[in-house]
Structure formats: structure tokens, C-alpha cells
Enzyme design. Structure first.
Site, short mmCIF file in Angstrom:
data_model
loop_
_atom_site.label_atom_id
_atom_site.label_comp_id
_atom_site.label_asym_id
_atom_site.label_seq_id
_atom_site.Cartn_x
_atom_site.Cartn_y
_atom_site.Cartn_z
N GLN A 1 0.82 -1.21 0.00
CA GLN A 1 0.00 0.00 0.00
C GLN A 1 0.86 1.27 0.00
OE1 GLN A 1 -3.62 -0.80 0.57
NE2 GLN A 1 -3.86 1.16 -0.43
N LYS B 1 -2.74 -0.89 6.68
CA LYS B 1 -3.72 -1.94 6.36
C LYS B 1 -4.19 -2.55 7.67
CE LYS B 1 -5.68 -4.06 2.84
NZ LYS B 1 -6.05 -3.58 1.50
N GLY C 1 -12.47 -0.44 2.74
CA GLY C 1 -12.81 -1.87 2.62
C GLY C 1 -11.71 -2.67 1.95
N ASP C 2 -11.88 -3.97 1.98
CA ASP C 2 -11.03 -4.93 1.25
C ASP C 2 -11.85 -6.22 1.25
OD1 ASP C 2 -8.06 -5.33 0.19
OD2 ASP C 2 -8.50 -7.12 1.32
N THR D 1 -11.94 0.37 -8.08
CA THR D 1 -10.80 -0.54 -8.24
C THR D 1 -10.94 -1.33 -9.55
OG1 THR D 1 -10.67 -0.68 -5.85
CG2 THR D 1 -9.39 -2.27 -7.10
N ASN E 1 -16.22 -7.25 -5.12
CA ASN E 1 -16.25 -5.85 -5.53
C ASN E 1 -15.36 -5.56 -6.73
OD1 ASN E 1 -14.61 -3.03 -4.94
ND2 ASN E 1 -16.82 -2.83 -4.82
N SER F 1 -10.65 6.79 -3.04
CA SER F 1 -10.80 7.04 -1.61
C SER F 1 -10.22 8.40 -1.25
CB SER F 1 -10.09 5.96 -0.79
OG SER F 1 -10.91 4.82 -0.63
P1 NAP Z 1 -14.50 -9.19 -2.00
O1 NAP Z 1 -15.57 -8.27 -2.49
O2 NAP Z 1 -14.60 -9.75 -0.65
O3 NAP Z 1 -14.39 -10.37 -3.08
C1 NAP Z 1 -13.35 -11.31 -3.00
C2 NAP Z 1 -13.58 -12.35 -4.08
O4 NAP Z 1 -12.43 -13.17 -4.14
C3 NAP Z 1 -14.75 -13.26 -3.78
O5 NAP Z 1 -15.31 -13.70 -4.99
C4 NAP Z 1 -14.08 -14.41 -3.02
O6 NAP Z 1 -14.78 -15.66 -3.11
C5 NAP Z 1 -12.76 -14.52 -3.75
N1 NAP Z 1 -11.75 -15.03 -2.83
C6 NAP Z 1 -11.33 -14.44 -1.67
N2 NAP Z 1 -10.42 -15.22 -1.05
C7 NAP Z 1 -10.26 -16.28 -1.84
C8 NAP Z 1 -9.46 -17.44 -1.75
N3 NAP Z 1 -8.63 -17.64 -0.71
N4 NAP Z 1 -9.55 -18.34 -2.77
C9 NAP Z 1 -10.38 -18.14 -3.83
N5 NAP Z 1 -11.18 -17.07 -3.94
C10 NAP Z 1 -11.12 -16.16 -2.97
O7 NAP Z 1 -13.06 -8.48 -2.07
P2 NAP Z 1 -12.53 -7.38 -3.09
O8 NAP Z 1 -12.66 -6.06 -2.42
O9 NAP Z 1 -13.14 -7.59 -4.43
O10 NAP Z 1 -10.97 -7.71 -3.13
C11 NAP Z 1 -10.41 -8.61 -4.08
C12 NAP Z 1 -8.92 -8.35 -4.19
O11 NAP Z 1 -8.69 -7.01 -4.63
C13 NAP Z 1 -8.09 -8.50 -2.92
O12 NAP Z 1 -6.79 -8.95 -3.24
C14 NAP Z 1 -8.00 -7.08 -2.41
O13 NAP Z 1 -6.89 -6.90 -1.54
C15 NAP Z 1 -7.82 -6.34 -3.71
N6 NAP Z 1 -8.15 -4.91 -3.70
C16 NAP Z 1 -9.38 -4.47 -3.35
C17 NAP Z 1 -9.66 -3.12 -3.37
C18 NAP Z 1 -11.03 -2.58 -3.07
O14 NAP Z 1 -11.23 -1.38 -3.26
N7 NAP Z 1 -11.98 -3.38 -2.65
C19 NAP Z 1 -8.66 -2.21 -3.75
C20 NAP Z 1 -7.41 -2.69 -4.13
C21 NAP Z 1 -7.16 -4.04 -4.11
P3 NAP Z 1 -15.53 -16.24 -1.80
O15 NAP Z 1 -16.70 -15.32 -1.61
O16 NAP Z 1 -15.89 -17.62 -2.16
O17 NAP Z 1 -14.54 -16.14 -0.66
#
Ligand code: NAP
Length: 445
Positions: A111, A126, A165-166, A210, A241, A377
Site C-alpha cells: 500500500q 492496512k 474496505g477490502d 478498483t 467488488n 478514496s
Molecule cells: P470481496 O468483495 O470480498 O471479493 C473477494 C472475491 O475473491 C470473492 O469472490 C471471493 O470468493 C474470492 N476469494 C477471496 N479469497 C479467496 C481465496 N482464498 N480463494 C479463492 N477465492 C477467494 O473483495 P474485493 O474487495 O473484491 O478484493 C479482491 C482483491 O482485490 C483482494 O486482493 C484485495 O486486496 C484487492 N483490492 C481491493 C480493493 C477494493 O477497493 N476493494 C482495492 C485494491 C485491491 P468467496 O466469496 O468464495 O470467498
């Protein structure tokens, strides 16, 4: 220089035992920044690398809460305030059973450089918990969030540390966290959290940022090679997301996303993923991806399948860390993939990155490609500070410009250091230089 960096890395491993994701993130940055250190001996003299690898503050706390049956649970909460050279600590909260200190530190470390790349005044941090929101009722999630914030509130603030969020933390959780912060502090401090709902100080495009940002970055990579997203066959992992809004933007730009996934498997829909169905399934009903085929009977669900075996031209990993192994990378190359853009944080293993390098796949690391979320953000913080709110169109245009700028800087820095097209080197060196210069100016702190 290489020898010196090896000894710094050995020190990091020794001081942070067992934190393998953190080691991996540090290794990747150290491997890239040697040429910058060679040009700037003042960085080494001031021990910038040694200081940057050590968080300014790490907080670990107990989070007790009761479920709907009255049973008591105890989770562990974390906030790692990594680096404030450029601004208040900024970075999301992750609620997932796999969370431990090493995951939070890898994310916090990444980050720092990601936030620097946005060019905005935000430091790196984080946090999160090993709490699993899956299968929990809204009331249980609320009680957990309230307990989590009852400790976290004393460490954060709009000028101190601003979480968002994350994984596992979306609009619902941010609402509960903000409500509890306001209740404890008796302050309507809008800028203390980002990703808020539009009804109470949230910003347009933050939800989409994102995913949209990653696709804007992909578009720039394609444009640089005289191509476009139009007509491209794309695979996205995850269905949360980041994934949902990456799919939305690919479709708006004329590409077709044919597959996406969750932790139970993937769906293949040759007609293109139906976003209305996916959003209802994941954002409203919080269901499993297998249910997608009930609404789209021509699609197939592959239980436990590897989504990277689906042939595509562009891949956007948007689920979690280390989801693309060397084998998965080889499968992508064999399937004709020419561009990989990381929507998630560190989704490709170092071995996977090497496979892409050797095959000439254009590869954008998460700290550049997924920076649109944190950049928006920062725009939310700006709007909160000025009690303003911008339109969707204005905010999206700002996001697009930010992503174009990040792309241009990564590209130019890679060229400057004699590694044209190497977005990993470009992102790491440019982000590192910005933080290092600010740390130098601020003295030994
Ligand atoms: P999210 O809305 O909670 O969605 C996560 C997705 O990934 C879900 O479909 C989940 O499936 C799947 N997943 C999570 N852990 C997993 C695992 N161990 N094996 C297989 N599938 C898995 O989260 P998100 O915000 O989209 O974040 C996704 C990624 O983007 C992360 O690496 C996060 O750090 C990164 N990110 C997010 C943001 C943001 O603004 N949200 C910004 C920068 C980077 P299940 O529901 O089955 O667990």
C-alpha cells in the site's frame, strides 16, 4: 548493492518469522529498486530501505462478540500503520479467516508504494481480522464491527489513519464501522473512513473504482501497443467488488468477460457474464457462484475448477494473493493470454511472474493497476474535507486520468532505467522514489 539488499532482506526474514506473504512482497520490491539505490547513494546512507521495511506502528487487539444464539466468539483485530511519509496512513480492512499479521503486513507494505504512485497525499497502512463474515447474519456482522471499532477508534482519525474496505469489508461493514466510530467519539468525522454509502458522505465511483481503474490501466497498456479492449476475450477471477466492476468496464469498452469465480469454482458463460444476474447473486443475495447457472442455463459451473484454464486474451485476477501459480500462468500463456492486469493484491506468485516474463506477456502489478480504489478514496477524503460531492461523470473522468498518469509514469520509469515495458520495475521504482524523497526530507524518524 545487491549484496547489501540481500542482507537487508535476511534481516526482514529474521525479524518477521513465519510471515511469508510479507517476505514475498518485500523481496519483489527489493529486487526492483537496486538500480534506483545505485543512482541515489543518499537513500542507502539514510537507511531508507531498512526503515521502509519496518512498520511505524503495529496494533493487535482482541475482538469479542456474541452470535445470534448468544455464543461468545473471540477474534483478533489488526492495524498496521506502515508509513506516513506522504500523508495519513491509508489502506483497507480485510475480514477473512486467513488473516494474520503476515497478510496485513504484506498488504500494508504494498500500500505504501501504491499510494505513492497515485500522486496523492496518503501514507500506507492496512488492517483487518480473522473474522469470517460468510454465513453470518447482518446483526452478527454489526455486532462484530461494533466490537472491532470499539478498539480501533482510538488509533484512527481523518488526519491520522483512514481505513476503507477490502476482502469481506464492503458498504455494509463500512456503515456499521462508521456508525460506531461516530457514537464513541461524538464526532461526525466523515473523512475517518472511505467507501461510505452515498447517503452519508460516500463518493460517487468509489464502489466501482478498483475494477474500473484496473480496466482503464489495461486499456492504456493495449493502447500503447496500438490495440484496444474492443472485441477482446477476457477472464476475471473472483466475483466480489473488484471483479464485478472490472467486468462492467470491460463490457462497456466492448470486450467480453467469459468466466469469473469464487472460492468454490468458476462459471463459464460464452455469451458473456450477465452482470445483472451476478450483481443480484453477489451484492444482494450474497450467494455462491454455482447459483449463476440457474439464471443462465447455457453457462457451466466447474466446481473446484481453475479459472485460468479458460482461454483468453486478457486476464484480470481479482480474488486474492498467490492465485496464479507457475502452472496457472503457463495455462494462461497456452490459452493465448497476452495481457495480465492485477486487480487483486499480489495474485501472481513470483514463479508465475517469471512465466509471463519469459513468454512476453505484458504484466501490470496490482500496486499500479488496482490503485484506482485508493485514489478514489483520496477523492472521497477531498470531498469530505470541502463538504462537496461530485457527479459520477466528473469522478469517473478523474479516475481515468489518474490511471492514465500512473500508467505513463510506470512506463516512463521503466524506460528511464533501461527496462522498457517492465511495469513491475517501473511501479516499484517510481513509488519507492516518492516515498524515499519524503522520508529524506523529514529527517530520521
Ligand atoms: P470481496 O468483495 O470480498 O471479493 C473477494 C472475491 O475473491 C470473492 O469472490 C471471493 O470468493 C474470492 N476469494 C477471496 N479469497 C479467496 C481465496 N482464498 N480463494 C479463492 N477465492 C477467494 O473483495 P474485493 O474487495 O473484491 O478484493 C479482491 C482483491 O482485490 C483482494 O486482493 C484485495 O486486496 C484487492 N483490492 C481491493 C480493493 C477494493 O477497493 N476493494 C482495492 C485494491 C485491491 P468467496 O466469496 O468464495 O470467498
Amino acid at each position: 548493492m545487491r549484496e547489501k539488499l540481500e542482507s537487508v532482506f535476511a534481516g526482514v526474514v529474521q525479524r518477521n518469522p513465519g510471515e511469508k506473504e510479507f517476505h514475498q512482497a518485500v523481496r519483489e520490491v527489493l529486487d526492483s529498486v537496486a538500480p534506483a539505490l545505485a543512482r541515489h547513494p543518499e537513500y542507502a546512507d539514510a537507511k531508507i530501505i531498512e526503515r521502509i521495511c519496518e512498520p511505524e506502528r503495529q496494533i493487535i487487539f482482541r475482538v469479542p462478540w456474541a452470535d445470534d444464539r448468544g455464543e461468545v466468539h473471540v477474534n483478533r483485530g489488526f492495524r498496521v500503520e506502515f508509513n506516513s511519509a506522504l500523508g495519513p496512513y491509508k489502506g483497507g480492512l480485510r475480514f477473512h479467516p486467513s488473516v494474520y499479521l503476515g497478510i496485513i503486513k504484506f498488504l500494508g507494505f504494498e500500500q505504501i508504494f501504491k499510494n505513492a504512485l497515485t500522486g496523492m497525499p496518503i501514507g500506507g497502512g492496512k488492517g483487518g481480522s480473522d473474522f469470517d463474515p460468510k454465513g453470518r447474519s447482518d446483526r452478527e456482522v454489526m455486532r462484530f464491527c461494533q466490537s472491532f471499532m470499539t478498539e480501533l477508534y482510538r488509533h484512527i482519525g481523518e488526519h491520522t489513519d483512514v481505513p476503507a474496505g477490502d476482502i469481506g469489508v464492503g458498504g455494509r461493514e463500512i456503515g456499521f464501522l462508521f456508525g460506531q466510530y461516530k457514537r464513541i467519539t461524538n464526532r461526525y468525522e466523515s473523512g475517518v473512513l472511505t467507501g461510505k454509502g452515498l447517503a452519508y458522505g460516500g463518493a460517487q465511483v468509489r464502489t466501482e473504482a478498483t475494477g474500473y481503474g484496473a480496466v482503464f490501466f489495461a486499456e492504456e497498456m493495449l493502447r500503447t501497443a496500438g490495440e484496444s479492449m474492443d472485441g477482446k476475450r477476457v477472464v476475471v477471477s473472483g466475483s466480489g467488488n473488484v471483479a464485478i466492476y472490472a467486468i462492467e468496464k470491460v463490457h462497456q469498452l466492448g470486450g467480453t468477460v467469459v468466466a469469473c469465480s469464487d472460492s468454490s469454482g468458476y462459471v463459464l458463460d460464452e455469451k458473456g457474464i450477465d452482470l445483472e444476474v451476478l450483481k443480484d447473486l453477489k451484492e444482494v443475495r450474497r450467494g455462491r457462484i454455482s447459483e449463476y447457472v440457474q439464471a443462465r442455463p447455457h453457462a457451466t459451473f466447474v466446481a473446484g475448477g481453475n479459472v485460468w484454464e479458460v482461454p483468453c486474451e486478457v486476464a484480470i485476477p481479482s480474488a486474492t494473493q498467490n492465485e496464479i501459480s507457475a502452472e496457472s500462468a503457463a495455462a494462461l500463456v497456452a490459452g493465448g493470454c497476452a495481457v495480465v492486469v492485477e486487480g487483486a493484491n499480489m495474485p501472481t506468485t513470483p514463479e508465475g511472474v517469471r512465466v509471463f516474463e519469459q513468454a512476453g506477456v505484458r504484466f501490470a502489478p496490482g500496486k499500479a493497476a488496482n490503485a484506482g480504489g485508493v485514489a478514489t478514496s483520496a477523492l472521497e477524503m477531498q470531498q469530505n474535507a470541502s463538504r462537496d460531492s461530485w457527479t459520477f461523470e466528473h469522478s469517473e473522468q478523474k479516475l481515468r486520468t489518474i490511471m492514465q498518469d500512473i500508467h505513463a509514469r510506470c512506463y516512463a520509469t521503466a524506460e528511464e532505467y533501461g527496462m522498457p515495458g517492465n511495469y513491475v520495475a517501473g511501479a516499484n521504482i517510481d513509488g519507492f522514489r516518492r516515498v524515499a524523497d519524503a522520508m529524506l526530507a523529514q529527517g530520521l524518524i
